[in-house]
Design an enzyme around this catalytic site. Structure first.
Site, short mmCIF file in Angstrom:
data_model
loop_
_atom_site.label_atom_id
_atom_site.label_comp_id
_atom_site.label_asym_id
_atom_site.label_seq_id
_atom_site.Cartn_x
_atom_site.Cartn_y
_atom_site.Cartn_z
N GLU A 1 -30.13 -41.62 60.46
CA GLU A 1 -30.17 -40.91 59.05
C GLU A 1 -31.77 -41.16 58.68
OE1 GLU A 1 -26.96 -42.82 57.15
OE2 GLU A 1 -28.11 -44.25 56.09
N LYS B 1 -34.99 -41.65 56.40
CA LYS B 1 -35.48 -42.72 55.43
C LYS B 1 -36.06 -42.10 54.41
CE LYS B 1 -37.54 -47.15 55.25
NZ LYS B 1 -37.92 -46.91 53.92
N LYS C 1 -40.22 -46.52 61.45
CA LYS C 1 -40.94 -45.59 60.55
C LYS C 1 -41.68 -44.49 61.41
CE LYS C 1 -41.16 -47.94 56.64
NZ LYS C 1 -42.41 -48.45 56.45
N TYR D 1 -29.47 -39.33 46.83
CA TYR D 1 -28.65 -39.37 48.26
C TYR D 1 -28.13 -40.57 48.49
CZ TYR D 1 -30.94 -34.75 49.19
OH TYR D 1 -31.36 -33.71 49.23
N CYS E 1 -71.21 -68.72 56.43
CA CYS E 1 -70.04 -68.32 55.52
C CYS E 1 -70.55 -67.55 54.53
CB CYS E 1 -69.23 -69.27 55.19
SG CYS E 1 -67.90 -68.73 53.82
N ASP F 1 -37.96 -41.60 51.01
CA ASP F 1 -38.92 -42.31 50.42
C ASP F 1 -38.95 -42.11 48.78
OD1 ASP F 1 -41.06 -43.86 49.92
OD2 ASP F 1 -42.61 -42.63 50.82
N CYS G 1 -64.63 -69.92 58.48
CA CYS G 1 -65.42 -71.10 57.98
C CYS G 1 -64.66 -72.12 57.90
CB CYS G 1 -65.66 -70.59 56.58
SG CYS G 1 -66.33 -71.81 55.52
N CYS H 1 -65.22 -74.51 50.26
CA CYS H 1 -65.53 -73.39 50.27
C CYS H 1 -65.07 -72.52 48.99
CB CYS H 1 -65.28 -72.37 51.66
SG CYS H 1 -65.52 -70.84 51.63
N CYS I 1 -70.03 -69.92 51.26
CA CYS I 1 -70.39 -71.28 50.82
C CYS I 1 -71.78 -71.66 51.84
CB CYS I 1 -69.47 -72.32 51.14
SG CYS I 1 -68.71 -72.48 52.70
#
Ligand code: IVH
Length: 660
Positions: A112, A114, A312, A222, A406, A116, A422, A428, A409
């Protein structure tokens, strides 16, 4: 006294403003708990100083309840969500594992749309609509009965001569696209903000103080499932739909029986083609096992049923330009490249950033700064770049490379399979900040208002440098900060106070252990019961837990053995964090049990619950570490497998005697 009168006036003005933002405009700017605090303060002041009480105070409004007083309603049964899948193969796999678990050759499905929209529960007693609520956290929702009454397709009375004592259904409230466009025209003509999509407009209308607003938005509903029914239960989902229709409830349009998984796949592809011609938004197809007996036998995971999936539709895509590529350091130190985009609207939402995942992905896409790219957005997932439009290159594009140090840091970055990481951990700043935001998140200990921005500011001001510092924050220090007034400060402090008491699963999740999400955290809570036991668990103990493999077990063990983490957890406890634990005792402690065949006295879900309540773990396949198999009538391949493996087999009666 003057101050009190002034404060009362201030509070009334604020509360009225927030009522308007929440109910009329559907755009709240404060959290529920911030709002609740204001109302509570006003009530207390009015009680202590009745001389200031006036009829127009928002605490005195009759009829239309205050936002905070949308009463909470417990659902007739939990309103679960669905596992999402994206490919035909995943559906075929779902079909295969379900047949194996059920020990049947072949399963029928109902496919059925879906829808939204916004999920609600409607409760009819003796045929009369008595209560309706939002999904909320799945167990408790908000009482929006009066608003739901204002939806024309919510019948006040069910059809039929002999209505059941109880019928609770689940449905999706939605706004048709035509009405949505009309509404936004009116909104913009009146100089008001427009709604981002029909779902938001529908949700705002259902959670509105004024049923008149709900009515004016012309919503539809629905229905697609039973949450409780006192009559004779149907035996299939298709019969459920027929029952709902006979009762006068509108059902999901175009539900169809599919005799095989292939038919369900075809239904999905056909509907996807028609998607743009429909007057309401669909984001996929829900595929449910038709037999309710099979549904009961498969049961549920933490939040999803095992008998249905949401297949989906492909995400909507748009083209835009990459203006820059920056690097974000996540909670676990992974460096993620992020594309900063020229803002573009994809399926109703404006997007200005998209993840590029890692360097391999950048190379695979061949994306450069300045490129035109296709971006996609699927539901609430972070938008991503899916394709480079090479024809649009001008020659001025420049390639991107990962920094060697990084960006937060300055530590030398290490390469770990596809990721750059990192290694500085809690040394950090970026990782510390991310771990604090994660700890405070809604699904973790839930400190309302503790946003990225708040963490950033408190960190920069030197007020917090680790999670446990959150519990040492002082009112006076906060009040000195830019933008922190009494109200904001008190709200955060009371949210922190509330978070001191937390269930074990949320706390485990909040610690941010690598590879431990909500689901595994819930499993660990069930298995170990107390934080202390989990902290002491060896890798072998952890490997004995269903769904925990070597990587997860190693990550959990490393986490608790790390002295920095151990000290931080001890500090949290000494600052008064109280983890709500449940020592699990029971006849079946630690036992893994498989059910096969049909049981006579218990439904599958009752049997599984009994196992869990007695400390055991119901599992669906027979493996070498299964402790015993409970065999009902017509037991099939699982019984055979258990016999071959020499695993103890008992009957339903013996199982019940064991627990007596
Ligand atoms: S069945 C236990 N059927 O999708 C199964 N859900 O992502 C409960 N939804 O929360 C859901 N159309 O709000 C089901 N035909 C349909 C649906 C549907 C839309 C929504 C529902 C659910 C979400 C799951």
């Amino acid at each position: 006294m003057v101050n009190i009168a002034k404060r009362i006036a201030e509070l009334r003005k604020e509360i009225k403003k927030h009522n308007d933002l929440y109910y009329a405009k559907g755009k709240p700017v404060v959290s529920d708990s911030e709002y609740d605090l204001m109302v509570r303060e006003l009530r207390e002041l009015e009680k202590a100083h009745p001389e200031f009480l006036t009829a127009d105070s928002p605490t005195q409004k009759v009829g239309a309840p205050l936002r905070s007083t949308f009463a909470k309603i417990e659902h007739a049964s939990p309103m679960l969500s669905l596992e999402s899948i994206y490919t035909d193969e995943e559906l075929l796999k779902f079909d295969k594992t379900s047949s194996e678990d059920l020990e049947v050759q072949h399963i029928e499905y109902v496919a059925e749309p879906k829808l939204d929209g916004f999920s609600v529960e409607l409760v009819y007693e003796k045929g009369t609509f008595v209560r309706g609520s939002t999904r909320g956290d799945g167990y408790m929702g908000e009482d929006v009965t009066n608003n739901l009454k204002a939806i024309k397709n919510v019948p006040a009375e069910l059809k039929g001569a002999k209505p059941p004592a109880l019928l609770a259904v689940r449905g999706e409230v939605l706004m048709h696209i035509g009405d949505f466009q009309e509404l936004n025209k009116v909104q913009s003509a009146a100089g008001r903000d427009v709604f981002a999509n029909p779902r938001n407009a529908a949700a705002g209308a259902v959670r509105n103080l004024d049923p008149g607003v709900t009515q004016s938005r012309n919503l539809d509903i629905y229905c697609y499932g039973l949450l409780a029914y006192s009559g004779k239960m149907p035996s299939t989902h298709l019969e459920t739909i027929e029952l709902l229709e006979r009762s006068g409830l509108k059902t999901a349009p175009g539900a169809r029986l599919c005799r095989t998984a292939d038919e369900a796949i075809k239904y999905h592809h056909d509907l996807e083609k028609k998607r743009d011609d429909l007057d309401y938004e669909l984001d996929g197809v829900v595929i449910k096992i038709n037999s309710l007996e099979y549904q009961d036998r498969l049961g549920m995971r933490t939040t999803n049923p095992r008998w249905a999936v949401a297949y989906k539709f492909e995400a909507r895509k748009e083209v835009t330009r990459v203006e820059d590529i920056v690097v974000q350091v996540g909670r676990t130190g992974v460096l993620t490249p992020v594309a900063l985009l020229q803002p573009v609207e994809v399926g109703g939402v404006t997007i200005s950033r998209a993840t590029l995942h890692n360097m391999d992905e950048i190379e695979r896409l061949g994306v450069q700064v300045g490129d035109h790219v296709k971006v996609e957005r699927a539901g609430d997932v972070i938008p991503k770049v899916v394709e480079v439009i090479r024809d649009k290159r001008s020659g001025s594009e420049r390639s991107f490379s990962m920094p060697l140090k990084c960006p937060s840091c300055g530590t030398q970055v290490e390469k770990e399979d596809v990721h750059y990481r990192c290694p500085a951990g809690l040394g950090c700043p970026a990782q510390v900040k991310e771990s604090m935001t994660h700890y405070a998140a809604k699904d973790a200990v839930d400190i309302d208002g503790f946003s990225d921005r708040t963490v950033e500011q408190l960190f920069a001001e030197g007020l917090i440098s680790g999670i446990s510092d959150i519990y040492g924050l002082k009112r006076d220090d906060l009040l000195k900060l830019d933008g922190w007034k009494d109200k904001k400060t008190d709200n955060i402090l009371s949210a922190i106070e509330r978070s001191r008491e937390v269930t074990l699963d949320r706390f485990i999740f909040g610690l941010g252990i690598r590879k431990v999400g909500k689901h595994i955290a819930a499993i660990l809570m069930k298995k170990f019961g107390t934080l202390d036991k989990l902290r002491k668990a060896s890798v072998d103990d952890l490997l004995g837990v269903n769904e925990v493999g070597p990587e997860i077990a190693g990550s959990i063990s490393d986490f608790f053995r790390n002295p920095v983490n151990a000290t931080e957890i001890d500090k949290l406890m000494s600052m008064g964090v109280r983890v709500i634990e449940k020592e699990i005792k029971g006849e079946l402690l630690g036992k893994k049990i498989v059910f096969t065949g049909s049981l006579n006295k218990l439904s599958r879900s009752e049997a599984k619950k009994l196992v869990e309540d007695n400390g055991g773990e119901p599992i669906s396949t027979v493996t070498s570490d299964t402790d015993f198999v409970v065999a009902g009538d017509k037991a099939g391949s699982k019984l055979e497998k258990a016999r071959k493996a020499g695993i103890q087999v008992i009957s339903e009666e013996e199982f019940l005697r064991l627990l007596a």
